[in-house]
Write a protein that holds these residues in place. Structure first.
Motif, PDB file in Angstrom:
ATOM      1  N   ARG A  94      -8.516   2.526  -5.438  1.00  0.00           N
ATOM      2  CA  ARG A  94      -8.090   1.156  -5.227  1.00  0.00           C
ATOM      3  C   ARG A  94      -9.144   0.378  -4.423  1.00  0.00           C
ATOM      4  NH1 ARG A  94      -2.476  -1.431  -2.777  1.00  0.00           N
ATOM      5  NH2 ARG A  94      -2.353  -2.908  -4.466  1.00  0.00           N
TER       6      ARG A  94
ATOM      7  N   ASN B   4       0.820  -1.213   0.000  1.00  0.00           N
ATOM      8  CA  ASN B   4       0.000   0.000   0.000  1.00  0.00           C
ATOM      9  C   ASN B   4       0.856   1.266   0.000  1.00  0.00           C
ATOM     10  OD1 ASN B   4      -2.600  -1.134  -0.111  1.00  0.00           O
ATOM     11  ND2 ASN B   4      -2.520  -1.614   2.070  1.00  0.00           N
TER      12      ASN B   4
ATOM     13  N   TYR C 257       2.100   1.773  -3.410  1.00  0.00           N
ATOM     14  CA  TYR C 257       0.996   2.216  -4.261  1.00  0.00           C
ATOM     15  C   TYR C 257       0.753   3.707  -4.108  1.00  0.00           C
ATOM     16  CZ  TYR C 257      -3.453   1.947  -6.713  1.00  0.00           C
ATOM     17  OH  TYR C 257      -4.462   2.110  -7.618  1.00  0.00           O
TER      18      TYR C 257
END
Lengths: 258, 476
Positions: A193, A130, A133
């Motif tokens: 997401r 994460n 990302y």
């Protein structure tokens, strides 16, 4: 809207702060898989609504219900709401000096999922993914939570928390305020997401700019503590072109009646 | 919404070491006079020189006045209404009373060689005497002496005579004089030249008897190029009367020697209304005698009705280093007046002070320090970081940093902050699923991080647990 009970529903919610009524009968339904946007002028009660949904102690609920999966959560503590899968991305995230981002996230994930359900290795893997990302540098995880963070870093941290906690319903309270376009893009990318059938979103904003990145299916306009208008994406454009005055003109009298 | 404020969470926390051990005690009559001191000394089988020293201290004490300059409020102490010696009876040689073993096990300190703590040698002091010291043999092989103070007087009189009272003389202050007159036991450590003490040394102090003061004395001597890390823990039963604890700790570090001294103080603090609890009036001082020597004090002060202590360093050896890391937590009606003294005598001496005060309830938390640079001390440095955190509207935090710099080459930095655990902080954490107690302890632990990281790992865990216990209503 279908007749079935919505995943998240606010019914005629009234709330006041220090005896002053702010919310005067707000009603909203959000299902998972839907993106909602809530707009409204300054002082209309947008942030109050976000805080009341999470159970901020400074606000008193004077009427109405908040139903999450059919359960009335008005009496629940904030942490209980969080554990049910509600999330608030704060407009002004708070600093916790001495507590690293990693420690904070682990504590929060343990609390929400139950410590027995969190395997440290998997947590680390998720956190790494994460962070990458959201283009969060690894060194960042060892900094103290929101302590000396820039506005953009704080907002990115809110989204990182959201990705880690995987809420069923998330409220973003003016997450876009003060963000430059690059930061806004990253934040939006993070939110998108999660977007899917297991995730419902309420984006609170002043500006339609963020709605170019997080496409809402529903738009609500809050004025003087009430939702005065709800509609589809076409409403976003209308508001952009005409401004709030148009809404005030159209709904002003009704608002005054309250 | 049932809202529980941070201060309520703190006030609700229970003290879990408040039990009393039922042992037959060998005591002396109440009160204080020369006969009492003679009786005490005789009970301990002390040599004449020790008794003489005690009497000199007592005579000096009689002429001294109880200090009242601290920011503390308490009624006069009747020193004649105290008992100055109480020791558990029936102690056959090399045999520990099973009741005492049980007591220390309940406190998390197993004394039996079978299940004693690994990696740390413990001297267990119960009221006026040391009841057991673990890992002694292994330490002896390295040449390290670690024993009770009474044993040191018997077995190592030359060392005791040479060092005792050289850092904190009995003339130092009222409570130091009292301690010198009536101290009953404590720990003695001697680390010979070039030895790195292989395990942590620790003393666990337990007050049990009623109306008995605890006056222990600790002396640690680190010869050239040696190293020792020493830990001190303390608890007491719940009693509704105040009890006096007046200890003296002396540390001596020679050339290149390093002493780390850590305290986790969890004496009983009294109840929510401020009834009972320990008066903790302690004199702790380290003397960096040698060049490049280093003494570090770390303290977590979380108990006591009243805390009055200023662990300090006299930095005499050139390039010597003194450090003071402190967390002082006060709650309910507790009062603390604590801080440090750093006396820079040698050239290029450095000191670091990190103080974290946490006040909750109606407590009063004062930081007081003296930083002194003597005229001939060149190129000294000090960095002071002094932070206070307030929980709730009724507590107080005060800061009195005194700086006397008499040499212009000194570089001194002082930073201070005051903050409050805010409703916003707690709400933020709660919105992440963290319950109130955990949220408070997360914020407090974060605040204390710089200090807690100075503690050896096991001790840091203990200290965090202690702070959490003080914060968590459900434990107890």
């Amino acid at each position: 809207m279908s007749a079935k009970t919505a995943d998240f529903e606010i019914r005629n919610l009234c709330a006041s702060v220090e005896g002053k009524p702010i919310l005067q009968g707000v009603s909203l339904k959000i299902n998972k898989g839907e993106n909602h946007a809530l707009m409204g002028p300054n002082g209309s009660g947008k942030s109050t609504l976000a805080n009341v949904i999470m159970g901020h102690p400074a606000y008193e609920v004077t009427g109405g219900d908040i139903l999450f999966h059919g359960q009335n959560i008005v009496e629940l503590e904030p942490e209980e709401r969080a554990r049910l899968g509600l999330f608030l991305a704060f407009q002004y995230p708070v600093a916790i000096p001495g507590v690293t981002v990693a420690k904070f996230l682990k504590t929060a994930v343990d609390a929400v999922r139950g410590v027995q359900n969190v395997k440290p290795a998997e947590f680390m893997k998720e956190l790494r993914e994460n962070s990458e990302y959201l283009e969060v540098d690894k060194a960042f995880l060892n900094r103290f939570m929101n302590d000396g963070f820039s506005g953009g870093e704080k907002k990115r941290m809110e989204i990182l928390q959201m990705l880690m906690l995987k809420p069923g319903i998330a409220i973003m309270d003016e997450t876009d305020s003060g963000l430059d376009i690059d930061a806004l893009k990253i934040v939006s990318k993070g939110v998108n997401r999660l977007v899917g059938p297991a995730f419902g979103l309420l984006v609170i904003t002043h500006y339609e700019r963020i709605l170019n990145y997080i496409k809402p299916d529903h738009l609500h306009i809050l004025m003087q503590g009430r939702v005065v208008l709800s509609g589809g994406p076409e409403l976003v454009k209308e508001l952009e072109q005409k401004g709030y005055d148009w809404v005030r003109e159209k709904f002003g009298e009704e608002v005054l009646v309250v | 919404m049932s809202e529980k404020s941070a201060e309520q969470v703190l006030a609700d926390s229970e003290y879990k070491y408040g039990f009393v051990t039922d042992v037959e005690a060998d005591t002396i009559p109440m009160g204080l006079n020369e006969d009492i001191i003679r009786m005490l000394s005789e009970k301990k089988g002390e040599p004449e020189w020790m008794l003489e020293w005690r009497l000199k201290a007592y005579r000096r004490w009689l002429k001294m006045k109880e200090p009242r300059w601290a920011n503390l409020d308490f009624p006069p102490i009747d020193f004649q209404a105290l008992r100055y010696y109480s020791a558990p009876k029936k102690r056959a040689e090399a045999e520990i009373d099973p009741e005492l073993q049980k007591t220390f096990e309940r406190l998390g300190i197993p004394l039996h060689e079978r299940n004693r703590l690994e990696g740390v040698a413990v001297d267990a002091v119960f009221d006026s005497v040391s009841v057991a010291t673990t890992h002694k043999e292994m330490l002896k092989e390295k040449g390290v002496i670690f024993c009770s103070f009474s044993e040191a007087i018997r077995e190592h009189p030359d060392l005791v005579k040479k060092y005792m009272g050289t850092v904190v003389p009995y003339t130092d202050n009222f409570y130091a004089a009292l301690n010198a007159a009536v101290f009953s036991d404590g720990s003695f450590c001697y680390i010979p030249k070039g030895v790195r003490c292989p395990i942590e040394l620790s003393t666990y102090f337990r007050i049990n008897a009623m109306e008995t003061g605890q006056f222990e004395r600790t002396l640690i001597v680190a010869e050239d190029d040696s190293y020792v890390s020493y830990l001190e823990g303390c608890t007491a039963p719940l009693r509704d009367r105040n009890q006096l604890h007046a200890a003296v700790v002396e540390l001596i570090a020679m050339d290149n020697a390093q002493i780390k001294y850590a305290t986790v103080q969890n004496w009983y603090a009294g109840d929510k209304e401020g009834k009972g609890g320990i008066y903790n009036f302690v004199t702790k001082r380290g003397h960096c005698r040698g060049r490049h020597s280093k003494i570090s004090w770390t303290q977590v002060e979380a108990g006591s009705a009243i805390t009055w202590k200023y662990p300090g360093c006299v930095l005499e050896g050139d390039h010597s280093v003194g450090e003071f890391y402190s967390v002082a937590l006060t709650n309910n009606k507790m009062q603390a007046d604590t801080g440090t003294k750093m006396i820079h005598i040698g050239n290029h001496t450095r000191s670091t002070i990190v103080s974290k005060g946490i006040s909750a309830g109606e407590s009063n938390n004062t930081y007081r320090s003296l930083l002194q640079i003597l005229p001939d001390a060149k190129h000294c440095r000090n960095h002071t970081q002094c932070d206070s955190m307030l929980i709730g509207p009724l507590c107080k935090a005060n800061t009195f940093p005194n700086i006397e710099a008499e040499n212009g080459s000194a570089v001194l930095e002082h930073e201070a902050t005051t903050s409050r655990i805010s409703e916003e902080q707690l709400f933020y954490l709660k919105c992440r699923g963290i319950k109130e107690e955990d949220a408070v302890s997360l914020v407090v632990n974060g605040f204390c991080k710089e200090v807690l990281k100075q503690l050896p790992l096991e001790f840091a865990v203990e200290a965090i647990k202690l702070l959490e216990m003080k914060l968590d209503k459900s434990v107890g």
